[in-house]
Design a protein around this motif. Sequence first.
Motif, short mmCIF file in Angstrom:
data_model
loop_
_atom_site.label_atom_id
_atom_site.label_comp_id
_atom_site.label_asym_id
_atom_site.label_seq_id
_atom_site.Cartn_x
_atom_site.Cartn_y
_atom_site.Cartn_z
N TYR C 28 61.64 -29.03 97.70
CA TYR C 28 61.07 -30.60 97.66
C TYR C 28 60.86 -31.10 96.29
CZ TYR C 28 59.43 -28.94 102.44
OH TYR C 28 59.48 -28.62 103.62
N VAL C 29 61.01 -30.31 95.37
CA VAL C 29 60.79 -30.94 93.86
C VAL C 29 61.69 -31.72 93.55
CG1 VAL C 29 59.98 -30.24 91.47
CG2 VAL C 29 59.20 -28.81 93.60
N MET C 68 66.00 -21.48 96.56
CA MET C 68 64.77 -20.65 97.13
C MET C 68 63.52 -21.55 96.69
SD MET C 68 66.22 -18.45 98.86
CE MET C 68 64.93 -16.93 98.93
N GLY C 69 63.78 -22.50 95.93
CA GLY C 69 62.34 -23.17 95.50
C GLY C 69 61.66 -23.58 96.57
N THR C 70 60.24 -23.58 96.62
CA THR C 70 59.42 -23.88 97.57
C THR C 70 59.74 -23.54 99.02
OG1 THR C 70 60.34 -26.36 98.15
CG2 THR C 70 58.57 -26.17 96.42
N LEU C 71 60.18 -22.34 99.05
CA LEU C 71 60.74 -21.61 100.37
C LEU C 71 59.66 -21.54 101.26
CD1 LEU C 71 63.18 -20.01 101.58
CD2 LEU C 71 61.88 -18.01 101.00
N SER C 72 59.72 -21.93 102.46
CA SER C 72 58.85 -21.58 103.55
C SER C 72 59.38 -20.37 104.58
CB SER C 72 58.27 -22.46 104.31
OG SER C 72 59.42 -23.07 104.95
N LYS C 73 58.64 -19.78 105.38
CA LYS C 73 59.08 -18.87 106.40
C LYS C 73 60.17 -19.64 107.17
CE LYS C 73 55.38 -15.47 106.05
NZ LYS C 73 54.92 -16.10 104.67
N VAL C 98 65.82 -19.42 92.84
CA VAL C 98 64.48 -19.90 91.92
C VAL C 98 63.46 -19.11 92.01
CG1 VAL C 98 63.08 -22.12 91.90
CG2 VAL C 98 65.44 -22.35 92.49
N ALA C 99 62.76 -18.83 90.64
CA ALA C 99 61.47 -18.18 90.53
C ALA C 99 61.49 -16.55 91.13
CB ALA C 99 60.77 -18.70 91.52
N THR C 106 58.60 -13.85 95.71
CA THR C 106 59.64 -14.68 95.26
C THR C 106 60.90 -13.94 94.85
OG1 THR C 106 58.83 -14.91 93.16
CG2 THR C 106 58.55 -16.75 94.54
N ASN C 109 62.15 -12.28 98.20
CA ASN C 109 62.60 -13.37 99.26
C ASN C 109 64.13 -13.54 98.78
OD1 ASN C 109 60.32 -13.66 100.91
ND2 ASN C 109 59.60 -15.32 99.75
N VAL C 142 59.33 -20.96 86.91
CA VAL C 142 60.84 -21.14 87.31
C VAL C 142 61.52 -21.03 85.78
CG1 VAL C 142 60.46 -22.54 89.39
CG2 VAL C 142 60.65 -23.83 87.21
#
Lengths: 268, 268, 268
Positions: C28-29, C68-73, C98-99, C106, C109, C142
């Motif tokens: 989302y960033v 992969m940034g701001t990843l959710s399930k 990312v991260a 992170t 994931n 990051v």
Amino acid sequence: MVDFQSKLKEALENISSKKPLIFSITNYVSILDVAQGIRDCGALPVMWYEQDVAEQLAGIASALYLNMGTLSKESYKTMVASGRIAKRRGIPIVVDIVAAGATELTTNNSKKLLEDIKVDIVKGNKGEVSTICGGKAEVRGVEAMSHQDNLLELMKDYSKEHETVLVASGAVDYVTDGRKSYLVKNGSPEMGLIVGSGCVSSAIVAAFSAVQRDYGLASALAMSYFGIAGEIASRVSKLTGTFKCNFSDSLFSLAQKRDVDGVRIDER
Amino acid sequence: MVDFQSKLKEALENISSKKPLIFSITNYVSILDVAQGIRDCGALPVMWYEQDVAEQLAGIASALYLNMGTLSKESYKTMVASGRIAKRRGIPIVVDIVAAGATELTTNNSKKLLEDIKVDIVKGNKGEVSTICGGKAEVRGVEAMSHQDNLLELMKDYSKEHETVLVASGAVDYVTDGRKSYLVKNGSPEMGLIVGSGCVSSAIVAAFSAVQRDYGLASALAMSYFGIAGEIASRVSKLTGTFKCNFSDSLFSLAQKRDVDGVRIDER
Amino acid sequence: MVDFQSKLKEALENISSKKPLIFSITNYVSILDVAQGIRDCGALPVMWYEQDVAEQLAGIASALYLNMGTLSKESYKTMVASGRIAKRRGIPIVVDIVAAGATELTTNNSKKLLEDIKVDIVKGNKGEVSTICGGKAEVRGVEAMSHQDNLLELMKDYSKEHETVLVASGAVDYVTDGRKSYLVKNGSPEMGLIVGSGCVSSAIVAAFSAVQRDYGLASALAMSYFGIAGEIASRVSKLTGTFKCNFSDSLFSLAQKRDVDGVRIDER
């Protein structure tokens, strides 16, 4: 008397050398500007929403920034869980009470968060802060239309009672930790025309609080730095697109320069 | 004949004096630009997704803007719930049918929303609008590659049947309320190169509809204002980054100026 | 020896004529900058999170970009489902890790996604890539703070074993498909100061991979193009706001020009 210019220099030097990681759980609207603002002042941003990752990020960050805009029930839980870890580790927690006063729910959500976590710095515009302190205010969406007259006094009472720093942004920013108060007179009118500028300044407050443990002073310095950047940008252009572009330039170049002229903070 | 320049002046004056709150449930991609566009034209933006807060915001807003980009099942529910409150209060509802025509689901989601809520203004690019009206179209992602030939006629039929204003953006924008139609000839080719510019123009349509209850006219004026801002920005730079920066400048400065030259609207 | 300038010209021409749709599931960033970057290089962006729509978009896209940034399930599930469809259709899949290296979760994931989907191109900064390859690294949020010394060798081994192209961005970018490797020496220091620039470059890698099926070469060309745009922007301004604005300008104008001077790629 405090030499604010030296203190600001010290803070910017420490941010630059320590590169504190600022973990933000923030709204979807201004999230990129928040991250870039953190980067511009010399700190490192990371943002996340999923609770398990957020807890781990709160476990390594140097400050936690919670912003109530576009809050969901899930992000609320993530905020509380991250806040508890931050508290245990002793890193500063900054909350931007976006939209407090706009609706019953946004007001209550901010109040509830401040009960659920012991926060170090609470920031909003004067309408939002007035609302939280129990004063009169009109907040239209995320915009302060009016606020209680004797706001600084109200803020001092709230600050003492809740043992938190309060920051109310406006033409003159009010900062208080209940004992010491600061009027920050830097800034330009264009800043209020840029959506998310309040969210960015709160993030910069968080970055400063990571290197200056007097959180009232940290907040005043951050707001002054932010305001001076706005003043410089305003000299280049008063139109929103170009102003915003130059605002980022100024935040960045002032952080590089560190010895910043024009600090206007009155201690009370 | 309508004096569009005077009507535009009147609309911008009313937005400036009333500062209508525009509540948007919009995609994550262009959300900041949407908010800034609303701010630039003189209105106040607020965005949210959580249903309970959204319902309260729909209860105080002056217009509701729903944008189908990055739609989720949750945001769909929030849209319908907010739409019902908006309808009950009689505030205008604007829907941007992003990606209608791109996939079966995005098409169906837009169609379903327009069945679930009685919307005042439906807007999209010509491929999206063609799709909704039952015409031929190719929409690649969010981009119109082609559309039905006699689109304006199709739009008029849809408009009459569904009692809604339809806006199809393109080199020439089509606006119709089924009885009156407008061709808006303002704009510059660079606007189509800026991701989210369509979402922003829909938000500005929402802001105009908050102060001009002839929604066909409101839409035409908003699209003309938006297009003129693009023309001015295009004179400064034809490159995307600088153009976008100047576009925001122009939206802002035209809204300050109010008496805007160069309106090119043909009434049909 | 490969004539990289000709290959870059060919790629930009093909992107321009085919207008490949790049479907991104991204954080989302930087989501707007990612979309604009895709647009600037001549391709078409679309972004979504809801699984059912995402599957349909993966079914029509020319490349899939997972960030992969701001990843959710939920977004993880959407990525895997979309990845399977992309794989079946034979379109390239690019993952920005990312991260990875910032926290246990992170890191895991990213590793898990690379097990769950057979990815064509894996990209990150040198700390993130070092982490994935089993090397030493410090990743703060990051940001790569340090990485394994012999990173390119490590990358080659990983590449061969996992049959994927690896891209590690930095002052000199490393690209390898396990057999052929490229050192991309274009770029400017300011790029690292812009939040999300890494996410944007990965998206551009995805766009190039849609028209150049030698994915190692596609990645090297994309990184060179991105770096040259940064060099040009850096000549105009070294301050973040203005630099970023000019960066978008340069990405756009180079894509218009196509015959781009200054490619600095060393093949190994």
